[in-house]
Enzyme design. Sequence first.
Site, short mmCIF file in Angstrom:
data_model
loop_
_atom_site.label_atom_id
_atom_site.label_comp_id
_atom_site.label_asym_id
_atom_site.label_seq_id
_atom_site.Cartn_x
_atom_site.Cartn_y
_atom_site.Cartn_z
N HIS A 23 1.97 -8.75 -8.84
CA HIS A 23 0.94 -9.64 -8.28
C HIS A 23 0.90 -9.54 -6.76
CE1 HIS A 23 -1.34 -13.58 -8.17
NE2 HIS A 23 -0.86 -13.55 -6.94
N GLU A 24 2.08 -9.63 -6.14
CA GLU A 24 2.16 -9.58 -4.68
C GLU A 24 1.82 -8.19 -4.14
OE1 GLU A 24 2.37 -12.27 -3.11
OE2 GLU A 24 2.95 -13.54 -4.79
N HIS A 27 -1.97 -7.62 -4.04
CA HIS A 27 -2.63 -8.21 -2.85
C HIS A 27 -2.49 -7.27 -1.65
CE1 HIS A 27 -3.76 -12.03 -4.45
NE2 HIS A 27 -2.53 -12.46 -4.67
#
Length: 210
Positions: A23-24, A27
Amino acid sequence: MNNLDIVSILINIIALMVAIIPHEIAHGYVAYLCGDTTAKDDGRLSLNPLHHIDPVGLISMVIFRFGWAKAVPINPYRFKGNRKVASLLVSLAGVFTNFVLGLISGIILVYLNYKSSVLVPLFTSIFWYNIMLGVFNLVPLPPLDGSKVLATFLPENLEYKFYRYEKYFYFVLVIMIFSGLVDKFIGPIVYGIINGIISLGINLWNTILF
């Protein structure tokens, strides 16, 4: 603490790593593709958990099923092209990644259930955390991704005010979480997606295996 508790904690931690780290990275990587190298320069395009995990946030997630990772540093003013479009893509990247991982892990989970595999508990947690985090992060309150999605649709003067006062919305989010309002709001969505993916997996494997 018995061995079963230790195994359960380890399963939850591994599942969280699988949900949070991609997820990170998503980004940061989409920001990088849009011209902002801030996350890359900060080492956030790495699979190393130490670059992403906030220890207190991780412990909170394991105990309360509510937690956080280190915020990915993003500088939207370094984006090339349309800043708002780039901001929208960056904001949705992590959620999209969670849903893709949730879909894949859910389909694998159905297969493992057919085989009565010892990996069922692990993939159950990976599946649940990815879907839950994907839906939870769409809540339009700071610091969640949904708030940044909302901000991209605001006129610039309102967007500025939104970010200026976003820290005050953190308290609103915390109150909603511990009062159960967030669960009431996202619970049906989470379980609706989970049931849909399980049904898809069952149909898929029934077609392939039988």
